[in-house]
Design a protein around this motif. Structure first.
Motif, PDB file in Angstrom:
ATOM      1  N   LEU A   1      33.794  26.355  43.112  1.00 29.13           N
ATOM      2  CA  LEU A   1      33.465  25.469  44.231  1.00 29.13           C
ATOM      3  C   LEU A   1      32.871  26.252  45.401  1.00 29.13           C
ATOM      4  N   GLY A   2      33.358  27.474  45.598  1.00 31.53           N
ATOM      5  CA  GLY A   2      32.814  28.303  46.677  1.00 31.53           C
ATOM      6  C   GLY A   2      31.365  28.685  46.421  1.00 31.53           C
ATOM      7  N   ARG A   3      31.049  29.057  45.199  1.00 29.00           N
ATOM      8  CA  ARG A   3      29.661  29.398  44.863  1.00 29.00           C
ATOM      9  C   ARG A   3      28.747  28.189  45.018  1.00 29.00           C
ATOM     10  N   ARG A   4      29.215  27.021  44.600  1.00 30.79           N
ATOM     11  CA  ARG A   4      28.393  25.813  44.733  1.00 30.79           C
ATOM     12  C   ARG A   4      28.153  25.479  46.203  1.00 30.79           C
ATOM     13  N   ARG A   5      29.173  25.603  47.008  1.00 35.19           N
ATOM     14  CA  ARG A   5      28.997  25.300  48.429  1.00 35.19           C
ATOM     15  C   ARG A   5      28.084  26.315  49.086  1.00 35.19           C
TER      16      ARG A   5
ATOM     17  N   VAL B   1      47.644  27.147  45.846  1.00 32.13           N
ATOM     18  CA  VAL B   1      46.746  26.951  46.989  1.00 32.13           C
ATOM     19  C   VAL B   1      46.208  28.292  47.486  1.00 32.13           C
ATOM     20  N   SER B   2      47.069  29.302  47.561  1.00 32.36           N
ATOM     21  CA  SER B   2      46.630  30.614  48.036  1.00 32.36           C
ATOM     22  C   SER B   2      45.571  31.207  47.116  1.00 32.36           C
ATOM     23  N   LEU B   3      45.780  31.126  45.811  1.00 29.42           N
ATOM     24  CA  LEU B   3      44.812  31.667  44.869  1.00 29.42           C
ATOM     25  C   LEU B   3      43.514  30.855  44.874  1.00 29.42           C
ATOM     26  N   PHE B   4      43.629  29.544  45.063  1.00 29.54           N
ATOM     27  CA  PHE B   4      42.432  28.715  45.156  1.00 29.54           C
ATOM     28  C   PHE B   4      41.597  29.112  46.379  1.00 29.54           C
ATOM     29  N   LEU B   5      42.250  29.269  47.530  1.00 34.92           N
ATOM     30  CA  LEU B   5      41.531  29.660  48.744  1.00 34.92           C
ATOM     31  C   LEU B   5      40.938  31.055  48.613  1.00 34.92           C
ATOM     32  N   LEU B   6      41.658  31.961  47.955  1.00 37.70           N
ATOM     33  CA  LEU B   6      41.148  33.310  47.756  1.00 37.70           C
ATOM     34  C   LEU B   6      39.887  33.278  46.896  1.00 37.70           C
ATOM     35  N   GLY B   7      39.954  32.555  45.769  1.00 36.78           N
ATOM     36  CA  GLY B   7      38.770  32.437  44.924  1.00 36.78           C
ATOM     37  C   GLY B   7      37.628  31.744  45.633  1.00 36.78           C
ATOM     38  N   ASN B   8      37.934  30.752  46.468  1.00 37.30           N
ATOM     39  CA  ASN B   8      36.908  30.029  47.208  1.00 37.30           C
ATOM     40  C   ASN B   8      36.196  30.940  48.198  1.00 37.30           C
ATOM     41  N   ASN B   9      36.959  31.773  48.906  1.00 41.97           N
ATOM     42  CA  ASN B   9      36.352  32.713  49.852  1.00 41.97           C
ATOM     43  C   ASN B   9      35.459  33.722  49.154  1.00 41.97           C
ATOM     44  N   VAL B  10      35.918  34.227  48.019  1.00 38.99           N
ATOM     45  CA  VAL B  10      35.114  35.193  47.270  1.00 38.99           C
ATOM     46  C   VAL B  10      33.817  34.543  46.805  1.00 38.99           C
ATOM     47  N   GLY B  11      33.900  33.301  46.342  1.00 37.66           N
ATOM     48  CA  GLY B  11      32.701  32.597  45.907  1.00 37.66           C
ATOM     49  C   GLY B  11      31.760  32.291  47.068  1.00 37.66           C
ATOM     50  N   MET B  12      32.331  31.959  48.232  1.00 37.32           N
ATOM     51  CA  MET B  12      31.511  31.627  49.402  1.00 37.32           C
ATOM     52  C   MET B  12      30.670  32.811  49.875  1.00 37.32           C
ATOM     53  N   VAL B  13      31.205  34.012  49.799  1.00 32.67           N
ATOM     54  CA  VAL B  13      30.453  35.186  50.254  1.00 32.67           C
ATOM     55  C   VAL B  13      29.531  35.723  49.164  1.00 32.67           C
ATOM     56  N   GLY B  14      29.582  35.109  47.967  1.00 33.61           N
ATOM     57  CA  GLY B  14      28.667  35.491  46.909  1.00 33.61           C
ATOM     58  C   GLY B  14      29.138  36.601  46.006  1.00 33.61           C
ATOM     59  N   ASN B  15      30.395  36.990  46.111  1.00 36.72           N
ATOM     60  CA  ASN B  15      30.925  38.042  45.244  1.00 36.72           C
ATOM     61  C   ASN B  15      31.395  37.460  43.916  1.00 36.72           C
ATOM     62  N   PRO B  16      31.266  38.205  42.850  1.00 42.96           N
ATOM     63  CA  PRO B  16      31.712  37.701  41.539  1.00 42.96           C
ATOM     64  C   PRO B  16      33.227  37.806  41.393  1.00 42.96           C
TER      65      PRO B  16
END
Length: 281
Positions: free
Chosen positions: A41-45, A214-229
């Motif tokens: 979801l982070g990468r898509r956003r 929730v914590s792991l979801f937010l962590l993965g979302n942040n990583v995806g938002m900044v473009g990191n794999p």
């Protein structure tokens, strides 16, 4: 009160709703899934924001992620510490019970026959009833009540035999000596019962589990938002959190889990009583 009905009074005992295999499957799959869902979801956003000509930084949830991770750290620390305390209490109650049963058995030697052998046989039967077979599941309250009921039926024979063996003209000092030991056996039952419930209520386990997700979801979302794999570091964190939560749940399953409670003192006491009575019964 009849011993077969007294077990029903322990209705507040709480047991786990899931088997260990179900817990292992749940904790093994859902935390990595939370990271993957958050990252996707982070990468898509990120893609959508960049396509619209907007920056990504204002939409990052660093403060929220930090707050959730801090809260999760406190929850895991407290729950794991509480589980360890309960584990020590279980081990201590079993050791104390083995000691008082063995003491009562030896002090019964001061009684005259046939009450001496009758009381010692009753103590042996009671000691056997206190040993929980390895691999026994604790996910059904009916099984716990059955264990308690068997113990109470064996326990109900102890005090009448004690009174029978210490009737006058039995010396008064020896009365207190023998009866006090049997009374300690009866009291040890209560302390053992206090350790039967799970260390965390089901609602609290759910709160910790949701905090992890929730914590792991937010962590993965942040990583995806900044473009990191996604990397192995993310999944190793998920594995560590899941393992900690599994230990909290497993530590109460002393007869079936990976973290087994050492009931050797009680088994050794039962063995010693069997050897002592081998020539008399």
């Amino acid at each position: 009160m009849e011993p077969t009905t007294a077990a029903g009074l322990f209705g507040e005992i709480t047991v786990s709703a899931f088997t260990l295999w179900q817990v292992l499957l749940l904790l093994g799959l859902t935390p990595p899934l939370a990271i993957w869902a958050g990252h996707t979801l982070g990468r898509r956003r990120r893609t959508r924001l960049l396509a619209e000509g907007m920056g990504v930084e204002p939409f990052l949830s660093d403060a929220t992620l930090g707050a959730f991770m801090a809260l999760l750290g406190l929850l895991l620390a407290f729950t794991f510490g509480n589980a360890l305390t309960v584990a020590q209490s279980i081990k201590g109650s079993i050791t104390d019970e083995a000691a008082v049963i063995g003491t009562a058995f030896l002090r019964a030697d001061y009684l005259e026959e046939p009450v001496r052998t009758e009381l010692q046989v009753a103590l042996l039967d009671y000691g056997r009833s206190r040993v929980v077979p390895k691999g026994t599941s604790t996910t059904k309250i009916a099984d716990v009540h059955a264990f308690v009921d068997r113990s109470l039926q064996a326990q109900a024979k102890l005090w009448p035999l004690t009174l029978k063996g210490t009737q006058d003209p039995f010396p008064a000092p020896l009365k207190g000596f023998v009866a006090g030991a049997v009374n300690d056996v009866l009291d040890a039952h209560l302390y053992r019962m206090a350790t039967l419930s799970v260390p965390l209520a089901s609602f609290m386990q759910l709160v910790v589990y949701l905090s992890i997700m929730v914590s792991l979801f937010l962590l993965g979302n942040n990583v995806g938002m900044v473009g990191n794999p996604m990397t192995w570091r993310l999944f190793s964190l998920a594995l560590f959190m899941a393992t900690t939560m599994y230990c909290v749940i497993d530590i109460r399953r002393g007869n079936e889990g990976l973290l087994r409670v050492d009931d050797a003192p009680l088994r050794a006491t039962v063995f010693d009583m069997e050897q002592a009575l081998k020539g008399r019964i």
